[in-house]
Design an enzyme around this catalytic site. Sequence first.
Site, PDB file in Angstrom:
ATOM      1  N   HIS A 131       0.870  -1.177   0.000  1.00 42.85           N
ATOM      2  CA  HIS A 131       0.000   0.000   0.000  1.00 42.85           C
ATOM      3  C   HIS A 131       0.916   1.239   0.000  1.00 42.85           C
ATOM      4  O   HIS A 131       2.029   1.191   0.524  1.00 42.85           O
ATOM      5  CB  HIS A 131      -0.830  -0.034   1.293  1.00 42.85           C
ATOM      6  CG  HIS A 131      -1.895   0.999   1.404  1.00 42.85           C
ATOM      7  ND1 HIS A 131      -1.629   2.276   1.837  1.00 42.85           N
ATOM      8  CD2 HIS A 131      -3.223   0.951   1.176  1.00 42.85           C
ATOM      9  CE1 HIS A 131      -2.768   2.969   1.864  1.00 42.85           C
ATOM     10  NE2 HIS A 131      -3.749   2.181   1.463  1.00 42.85           N
ATOM     11  N   ASP A 208       3.154  -4.650   8.242  1.00 44.43           N
ATOM     12  CA  ASP A 208       1.984  -3.812   8.032  1.00 44.43           C
ATOM     13  C   ASP A 208       0.766  -4.727   8.196  1.00 44.43           C
ATOM     14  O   ASP A 208       0.410  -5.490   7.305  1.00 44.43           O
ATOM     15  CB  ASP A 208       2.050  -3.203   6.625  1.00 44.43           C
ATOM     16  CG  ASP A 208       0.758  -2.473   6.248  1.00 44.43           C
ATOM     17  OD1 ASP A 208      -0.235  -2.585   6.984  1.00 44.43           O
ATOM     18  OD2 ASP A 208       0.745  -1.802   5.202  1.00 44.43           O
ATOM     19  N   GLN A 211      -4.382  -5.122   7.053  1.00 42.21           N
ATOM     20  CA  GLN A 211      -5.389  -6.067   6.568  1.00 42.21           C
ATOM     21  C   GLN A 211      -5.421  -7.365   7.367  1.00 42.21           C
ATOM     22  O   GLN A 211      -6.397  -8.110   7.294  1.00 42.21           O
ATOM     23  CB  GLN A 211      -5.151  -6.393   5.080  1.00 42.21           C
ATOM     24  CG  GLN A 211      -5.311  -5.221   4.144  1.00 42.21           C
ATOM     25  CD  GLN A 211      -6.752  -4.681   4.112  1.00 42.21           C
ATOM     26  OE1 GLN A 211      -7.708  -5.376   4.434  1.00 42.21           O
ATOM     27  NE2 GLN A 211      -6.898  -3.417   3.736  1.00 42.21           N
ATOM     28  N   LYS A 234     -10.354  -1.007  10.766  1.00 45.63           N
ATOM     29  CA  LYS A 234     -10.487  -2.200   9.926  1.00 45.63           C
ATOM     30  C   LYS A 234     -10.772  -3.444  10.774  1.00 45.63           C
ATOM     31  O   LYS A 234     -10.947  -4.534  10.243  1.00 45.63           O
ATOM     32  CB  LYS A 234      -9.228  -2.406   9.083  1.00 45.63           C
ATOM     33  CG  LYS A 234      -9.006  -1.302   8.028  1.00 45.63           C
ATOM     34  CD  LYS A 234      -7.875  -1.671   7.103  1.00 45.63           C
ATOM     35  CE  LYS A 234      -7.217  -0.488   6.428  1.00 45.63           C
ATOM     36  NZ  LYS A 234      -7.933  -0.002   5.261  1.00 45.63           N
ATOM     37  N   CYS A 372      -4.675   2.258  -3.731  1.00 46.64           N
ATOM     38  CA  CYS A 372      -3.440   2.811  -3.151  1.00 46.64           C
ATOM     39  C   CYS A 372      -2.260   1.867  -3.347  1.00 46.64           C
ATOM     40  O   CYS A 372      -1.394   1.731  -2.473  1.00 46.64           O
ATOM     41  CB  CYS A 372      -3.592   3.138  -1.675  1.00 46.64           C
ATOM     42  SG  CYS A 372      -4.757   4.453  -1.367  1.00 46.64           S
TER      43      CYS A 372
HETATM   44  N1  7TS Z   1      -1.559  -0.838   4.657  1.00 45.51           N
HETATM   45  C1  7TS Z   1      -2.475  -1.607   4.055  1.00 45.51           C
HETATM   46  C2  7TS Z   1      -2.099  -2.984   3.596  1.00 45.51           C
HETATM   47  C3  7TS Z   1      -3.774  -1.103   3.869  1.00 45.51           C
HETATM   48  O1  7TS Z   1      -4.690  -1.869   3.281  1.00 45.51           O
HETATM   49  C4  7TS Z   1      -4.096   0.203   4.312  1.00 45.51           C
HETATM   50  C5  7TS Z   1      -5.438   0.810   4.066  1.00 45.51           C
HETATM   51  C6  7TS Z   1      -3.105   0.936   4.974  1.00 45.51           C
HETATM   52  C7  7TS Z   1      -1.847   0.387   5.108  1.00 45.51           C
HETATM   53  C8  7TS Z   1      -3.371   2.289   5.528  1.00 45.51           C
HETATM   54  O2  7TS Z   1      -4.240   2.209   6.604  1.00 45.51           O
HETATM   55  P1  7TS Z   1      -4.805   3.533   7.286  1.00 45.51           P
HETATM   56  O3  7TS Z   1      -5.848   3.030   8.231  1.00 45.51           O
HETATM   57  O4  7TS Z   1      -3.667   4.185   7.976  1.00 45.51           O
HETATM   58  O5  7TS Z   1      -5.358   4.365   6.179  1.00 45.51           O
HETATM   59  N2  7TS Z   1      -6.146   0.245   3.000  1.00 45.51           N
HETATM   60  C9  7TS Z   1      -7.244   0.752   2.397  1.00 45.51           C
HETATM   61  C10 7TS Z   1      -7.893   0.101   1.342  1.00 45.51           C
HETATM   62  O6  7TS Z   1      -7.555  -0.973   0.881  1.00 45.51           O
HETATM   63  N3  7TS Z   1      -8.926   0.854   0.932  1.00 45.51           N
HETATM   64  O7  7TS Z   1      -8.982   1.956   1.686  1.00 45.51           O
HETATM   65  C11 7TS Z   1      -7.945   1.899   2.596  1.00 45.51           C
END
Ligand code: 7TS
Length: 415
Positions: A131, A208, A211, A234, A372
């Site tokens: 991401h 990370d 997910q 999430k 992303c």
């Molecule tokens: N890493 C992964 C693998 C992710 O899927 C996401 C967010 C992030 C980092 C960032 O997370 P945040 O909570 O700090 O924003 N993924 C997604 C997605 O797949 N669609 O919207 C956000």
Amino acid sequence: MTASASISNELDVYAIRKAFPILERKVKGWPLVYLDNAATSQKPFAVIQALTDYYTEFNANIHRGIHTLAEEATAAFESTRDAVRRFIQAESREEIIFTRGTTEGINLVAQTWGRKNLKEGDEIIVSAMEHHSNIVPWQVLCAEKGSVLRVIPVTGKGELIWEEFEKLLTPRAKLVSIAHISNALGTINPVKKIIRKAHEAGAIVIVDGAQSAVHLDINVRDLNCDFFAFSAHKVYGPTGVGVLYGKMQLLEDMPVFQAGGEMIKEVSFEGTTFNELPYKFEAGTPNIADTIALRFAIEFLESIGREKIRKHEEELLQYASERLMEIPGLKIIGQAAQKASLVSFIVENTHPQDLGILLDNRGIAVRTGHHCAQPLMKLFGIPGTVRASFALYNTREEIDELIVGLEKAVHLLKR
Ligand code: 7TS
């Protein structure tokens, strides 16, 4: 829907759905079919209630007050730290740092551990399926320190090429930052094996877990990762709060991230001493309400049982993957042997966004675009995909709705 239609004998999905008030709503006259859980999950009533309870009963700033409200708020806030420690099986509560989310957790490591320990020519390893929030913080750091970003390539199925990873583990490699589960492909990466190999080569590893925290049973001690970052939103918790786990010794040796109140022991104009862990990394008034509510999300997950959830989600993935193949011209992007419950796909002669809009017209929420993960999309030679991502409250009937919606959309777009 009838209980007998449940796809799992063990998890009563229809009872679980009742805990999520939003699932009652209609979108454009259709019952909501929410299949965008990888972006953010919906919230159970207990989490929503926890937010209301805090603001109606014990709203106060934490850690400094001696009055009753402040004590109650502090106790509730700190009890989430204990719940998180248990949730990811960390050794101690001092290793649990509250952040705004995964993105901030990764940036924290880059700006503290990275700034202190990396020098010109050192290498940071990520994978081609990261991401953006696990790419850009490292690019910024590399520009500052003269370090170099290296990328583990992936196969057409969406799996890491292990031999290439091993080749990257030279004495220059100082840090590996890797997605536990790819948000665009669903691939579950063999992080335990990656960590072992990286450690042998003298590199530390950040996982990370954005997910994975919701789908897999996380044990940071068993993984032996150095850092693990995830987002509350999430895992059925609120937005605006996340967790960075770090091994105690690493956290102790790291310089501070943000500076201000809370993170200090004593301040004078001659010099300041910093607070102990975990407060050293928690400057300013934190997101008290959402952090408190995160505990309720964790307890909700624990009360159902991780194994039951995993089984249900696996069944959804299998059913969706099979049914999607009935759509002519549909291609699943990401066919790794180990996959979490999300499916990314494209349909020939249609644009993902058009499919997404037509599905929304039937109340079906999916994500479309590059997720992303632009470098990954470039690798596959596509502008983006449609992504259906499943949660514990999704049903087989909802997947049937997705298939009907897709059939109609494809028919309309190809006319
Ligand atoms: N890493 C992964 C693998 C992710 O899927 C996401 C967010 C992030 C980092 C960032 O997370 P945040 O909570 O700090 O924003 N993924 C997604 C997605 O797949 N669609 O919207 C956000």
